[in-house]
Design a protein around this motif. Structure first.
Motif, PDB file in Angstrom:
ATOM      1  N   LEU A 170       8.364   6.587  -4.448  1.00  0.00           N
ATOM      2  CA  LEU A 170       9.133   6.311  -3.246  1.00  0.00           C
ATOM      3  C   LEU A 170       9.047   4.827  -2.883  1.00  0.00           C
ATOM      4  CD1 LEU A 170       8.164   9.514  -1.229  1.00  0.00           C
ATOM      5  CD2 LEU A 170      10.121   9.154  -2.743  1.00  0.00           C
ATOM      6  N   ASP A 171       9.815   4.419  -1.898  1.00  0.00           N
ATOM      7  CA  ASP A 171       9.931   2.996  -1.566  1.00  0.00           C
ATOM      8  C   ASP A 171       8.589   2.351  -1.248  1.00  0.00           C
ATOM      9  OD1 ASP A 171      12.558   3.637  -1.829  1.00  0.00           O
ATOM     10  OD2 ASP A 171      13.131   3.241   0.249  1.00  0.00           O
ATOM     11  N   ASP A 172       7.672   3.136  -0.665  1.00  0.00           N
ATOM     12  CA  ASP A 172       6.363   2.588  -0.288  1.00  0.00           C
ATOM     13  C   ASP A 172       5.292   2.840  -1.342  1.00  0.00           C
ATOM     14  OD1 ASP A 172       6.047   5.293  -0.020  1.00  0.00           O
ATOM     15  OD2 ASP A 172       5.308   5.246   2.055  1.00  0.00           O
ATOM     16  N   GLY A 173       5.692   3.392  -2.512  1.00  0.00           N
ATOM     17  CA  GLY A 173       4.733   3.661  -3.582  1.00  0.00           C
ATOM     18  C   GLY A 173       4.142   5.049  -3.554  1.00  0.00           C
ATOM     19  N   ALA A 174       4.443   5.829  -2.500  1.00  0.00           N
ATOM     20  CA  ALA A 174       3.982   7.218  -2.457  1.00  0.00           C
ATOM     21  C   ALA A 174       4.739   8.044  -3.498  1.00  0.00           C
ATOM     22  CB  ALA A 174       4.188   7.792  -1.055  1.00  0.00           C
ATOM     23  N   LEU A 175       4.213   9.220  -3.792  1.00  0.00           N
ATOM     24  CA  LEU A 175       4.808  10.088  -4.809  1.00  0.00           C
ATOM     25  C   LEU A 175       5.556  11.243  -4.167  1.00  0.00           C
ATOM     26  CD1 LEU A 175       1.862  10.227  -7.387  1.00  0.00           C
ATOM     27  CD2 LEU A 175       3.744   8.571  -7.236  1.00  0.00           C
ATOM     28  N   ASP A 176       6.670  11.610  -4.785  1.00  0.00           N
ATOM     29  CA  ASP A 176       7.613  12.569  -4.226  1.00  0.00           C
ATOM     30  C   ASP A 176       7.241  14.023  -4.564  1.00  0.00           C
ATOM     31  OD1 ASP A 176      10.009  13.530  -3.038  1.00  0.00           O
ATOM     32  OD2 ASP A 176      11.041  13.458  -4.978  1.00  0.00           O
ATOM     33  N   THR A 194       6.632  -4.926  -6.821  1.00  0.00           N
ATOM     34  CA  THR A 194       5.279  -5.000  -7.380  1.00  0.00           C
ATOM     35  C   THR A 194       4.319  -4.168  -6.554  1.00  0.00           C
ATOM     36  OG1 THR A 194       5.698  -7.230  -8.246  1.00  0.00           O
ATOM     37  CG2 THR A 194       3.396  -6.562  -7.999  1.00  0.00           C
ATOM     38  N   GLU A 195       4.358  -4.325  -5.241  1.00  0.00           N
ATOM     39  CA  GLU A 195       3.466  -3.560  -4.365  1.00  0.00           C
ATOM     40  C   GLU A 195       3.742  -2.068  -4.481  1.00  0.00           C
ATOM     41  OE1 GLU A 195       0.272  -2.946  -2.067  1.00  0.00           O
ATOM     42  OE2 GLU A 195       0.948  -4.877  -2.882  1.00  0.00           O
ATOM     43  N   ARG A 196       5.006  -1.715  -4.569  1.00  0.00           N
ATOM     44  CA  ARG A 196       5.406  -0.310  -4.736  1.00  0.00           C
ATOM     45  C   ARG A 196       4.802   0.282  -6.007  1.00  0.00           C
ATOM     46  NH1 ARG A 196      11.870   1.138  -5.357  1.00  0.00           N
ATOM     47  NH2 ARG A 196      11.731   3.427  -5.382  1.00  0.00           N
ATOM     48  N   MET A 197       4.913  -0.443  -7.114  1.00  0.00           N
ATOM     49  CA  MET A 197       4.410   0.048  -8.389  1.00  0.00           C
ATOM     50  C   MET A 197       2.886   0.071  -8.418  1.00  0.00           C
ATOM     51  SD  MET A 197       7.236  -1.795 -10.875  1.00  0.00           S
ATOM     52  CE  MET A 197       6.755  -1.007 -12.406  1.00  0.00           C
ATOM     53  N   LEU A 198       2.251  -0.937  -7.827  1.00  0.00           N
ATOM     54  CA  LEU A 198       0.785  -0.973  -7.798  1.00  0.00           C
ATOM     55  C   LEU A 198       0.222   0.202  -7.000  1.00  0.00           C
ATOM     56  CD1 LEU A 198       0.084  -4.792  -7.270  1.00  0.00           C
ATOM     57  CD2 LEU A 198      -0.255  -3.461  -9.366  1.00  0.00           C
ATOM     58  N   THR A 199       0.881   0.551  -5.913  1.00  0.00           N
ATOM     59  CA  THR A 199       0.437   1.688  -5.108  1.00  0.00           C
ATOM     60  C   THR A 199       0.512   2.980  -5.915  1.00  0.00           C
ATOM     61  OG1 THR A 199       1.159   0.606  -3.074  1.00  0.00           O
ATOM     62  CG2 THR A 199       0.858   2.990  -2.989  1.00  0.00           C
ATOM     63  N   ASP A 250       5.919  -8.236 -10.791  1.00  0.00           N
ATOM     64  CA  ASP A 250       4.860  -9.009 -11.435  1.00  0.00           C
ATOM     65  C   ASP A 250       4.260  -8.148 -12.543  1.00  0.00           C
ATOM     66  OD1 ASP A 250       2.518 -10.317 -12.196  1.00  0.00           O
ATOM     67  OD2 ASP A 250       2.010 -10.947 -10.167  1.00  0.00           O
ATOM     68  N   ALA A 251       4.753  -8.332 -13.763  1.00  0.00           N
ATOM     69  CA  ALA A 251       4.341  -7.484 -14.875  1.00  0.00           C
ATOM     70  C   ALA A 251       2.854  -7.611 -15.159  1.00  0.00           C
ATOM     71  CB  ALA A 251       5.155  -7.809 -16.120  1.00  0.00           C
ATOM     72  N   ALA A 252       2.318  -8.821 -15.039  1.00  0.00           N
ATOM     73  CA  ALA A 252       0.890  -9.015 -15.314  1.00  0.00           C
ATOM     74  C   ALA A 252       0.040  -8.184 -14.354  1.00  0.00           C
ATOM     75  CB  ALA A 252       0.535 -10.499 -15.196  1.00  0.00           C
ATOM     76  N   ALA A 253       0.413  -8.183 -13.080  1.00  0.00           N
ATOM     77  CA  ALA A 253      -0.349  -7.416 -12.093  1.00  0.00           C
ATOM     78  C   ALA A 253      -0.223  -5.916 -12.347  1.00  0.00           C
ATOM     79  CB  ALA A 253       0.134  -7.753 -10.682  1.00  0.00           C
ATOM     80  N   VAL A 254       0.979  -5.473 -12.661  1.00  0.00           N
ATOM     81  CA  VAL A 254       1.191  -4.040 -12.876  1.00  0.00           C
ATOM     82  C   VAL A 254       0.466  -3.568 -14.129  1.00  0.00           C
ATOM     83  CG1 VAL A 254       2.939  -2.296 -13.440  1.00  0.00           C
ATOM     84  CG2 VAL A 254       3.367  -3.943 -11.597  1.00  0.00           C
ATOM     85  N   PHE A 255       0.547  -4.310 -15.212  1.00  0.00           N
ATOM     86  CA  PHE A 255      -0.109  -3.883 -16.442  1.00  0.00           C
ATOM     87  C   PHE A 255      -1.634  -3.970 -16.319  1.00  0.00           C
ATOM     88  CE2 PHE A 255       3.941  -5.269 -18.856  1.00  0.00           C
ATOM     89  CZ  PHE A 255       4.528  -4.045 -18.592  1.00  0.00           C
ATOM     90  N   ASP A 256      -2.131  -4.967 -15.602  1.00  0.00           N
ATOM     91  CA  ASP A 256      -3.579  -5.032 -15.354  1.00  0.00           C
ATOM     92  C   ASP A 256      -4.032  -3.801 -14.570  1.00  0.00           C
ATOM     93  OD1 ASP A 256      -3.893  -7.408 -16.700  1.00  0.00           O
ATOM     94  OD2 ASP A 256      -3.965  -8.666 -14.901  1.00  0.00           O
TER      95      ASP A 256
END
Length: 362
Positions: free
Chosen positions: A203-209, A237-242, A272-278
């Motif tokens: 979801l938009d805030d990174g939560a799961l549906d 990036t924040e969405r994916m990291l969450t 930010d691919a580096a942040a997400v992959f890390d």
């Protein structure tokens, strides 16, 4: 002359049409006819009396194929599709016999050699697939039987979550019903195994549906972004990291959301691919190597970056039809080109090993 099994031939035609990304309408004609004729013991008499086309779901083209099968001949339509599958001509959607399949313009399925061939041989299953419970084209059992025919030991069923209404996403109630169906199928298909799963919307805030309780009960969770793909990079990036930090997530699906062929071409989402992959490496979330020819996601530069970050991977078809389960070579070729270590690929594991891995946080 000995007869052939017309139902087997019709299913093979449908498989090859799906494999070449043909139209859903064309595929459905052959799968419907196969279902209508399956188990009937009066095909010879129907054929002699020209009664095949009187059956609802059997048209002129499918009836012609049945007649040729009953005569002991490989149906002409099937023969052309088999030749296209060998030559790769169907994938171009060009003129001549190659256009019989109605295929969209997609790259030919690669002929694997070296590391790519070795990786394909090592794959034991597929961790991202869809059935007609959401936006797939075939029942769960048809998907499972085809996966088994292709040599898979297991198939993870990952139909969509409820927010994706355009894909008939599963409500909590429908997902619970699906789990019951899968349990019954597994009693009949053993030792082949259908693993329970979901492709859950991020979801938009990174939560799961989907509910925490249901996600914790599934064998494997693929989390993907399907909406607001042009969100600003910092927010995406924040969405994916969450999402990656959520202990229920096992695989990050088609991470850029790009489409590279057909009428739905779409650029990559920015993040930010580096942040997400890390984060994927830190939390033990596999990066999906999506084998759909219109996705081929992530791009090779990002796939190499994920390898360098120490990520695990899952080479999946994201199949929405049985024939698409044979798209793994697309992903294997890309993984080999980017030097993805096979021992970091989830679906080289046995089902028991995969379940041990996914239960690490659930």
């Amino acid at each position: 002359m000995a007869t052939r099994d017309p139902v087997v031939d019709l299913r093979r035609i449908a498989f090859l049409l799906e494999r070449s990304h043909s139209s859903t309408y064309r595929v459905r004609a052959f799968r419907t006819a196969a279902a209508v004729l399956s188990g009937r013991d009066d095909l010879d008499s129907l054929a002699k009396g020209r009664g095949l086309t009187k059956l609802k779901g059997v048209g002129d083209t499918t009836a012609r194929c049945v007649l040729q099968s009953l005569a002991g001949e490989e149906p002409e339509y099937l023969r052309e599709l088999e030749a296209e599958a060998v030559s790769g001509s169907a994938s171009g959607g060009g003129s001549g016999s190659g256009s019989r399949s109605g295929a969209s313009t997609i790259p030919a399925i690669p002929e694997l050699v070296g590391d790519g061939a070795a990786l394909r041989a090592a794959l034991r299953g597929d961790c991202h697939t869809h059935s007609d419970w959401s936006d797939g084209g075939s029942p769960i059992e048809e998907m499972a039987l085809t996966a088994r025919d292709l040599g898979h030991e297991y198939l993870v069923l990952t139909d969509h979550s409820p927010r994706l209404t355009v894909a008939n996403g599963l409500s909590a109630e429908r997902l619970r019903r699906q789990l019951t169906v899968v349990a019954e199928l597994n009693t009949r298909l053993a030792p082949f195994l259908i693993l329970t799963g979901i492709e859950v919307d991020i979801l938009d805030d990174g939560a799961l549906d989907q509910s925490e309780e249901l996600l914790s009960s599934l064998d494997l969770v693929v989390a993907s972004v399907h909406s607001k793909l042009r969100m600003p990079a910092a927010e995406m990036t924040e969405r994916m990291l969450t999402a990656v930090a959520n202990p229920h997530v096992d695989v990050l699906g088609h991470c850029t959301g790009r489409m590279v062929t057909g009428n739905r071409k779409r650029p990559e989402s920015e993040f930010d691919a580096a942040a997400v992959f890390d984060a994927c490496a830190e939390y033990g979330v596999a990066v999906e190597v999506n084998s759909r020819p219109e996705r081929l996601d992530p791009p090779k530069r990002l796939l190499r970056q994920a390898v360098a970050a120490g990520c695990r991977f899952s080479v999946d078809t994201d199949a929405h039809a049985p024939g698409q389960l044979d798209w793994l070579p697309y992903g294997c070729a890309r993984a080999a080109d980017c030097e993805v270590p096979p021992d970091r690929v989830l679906n080289t594991l046995t089902a028991a090993q995969l379940l041990d891995w996914t239960r690490r946080n659930h």
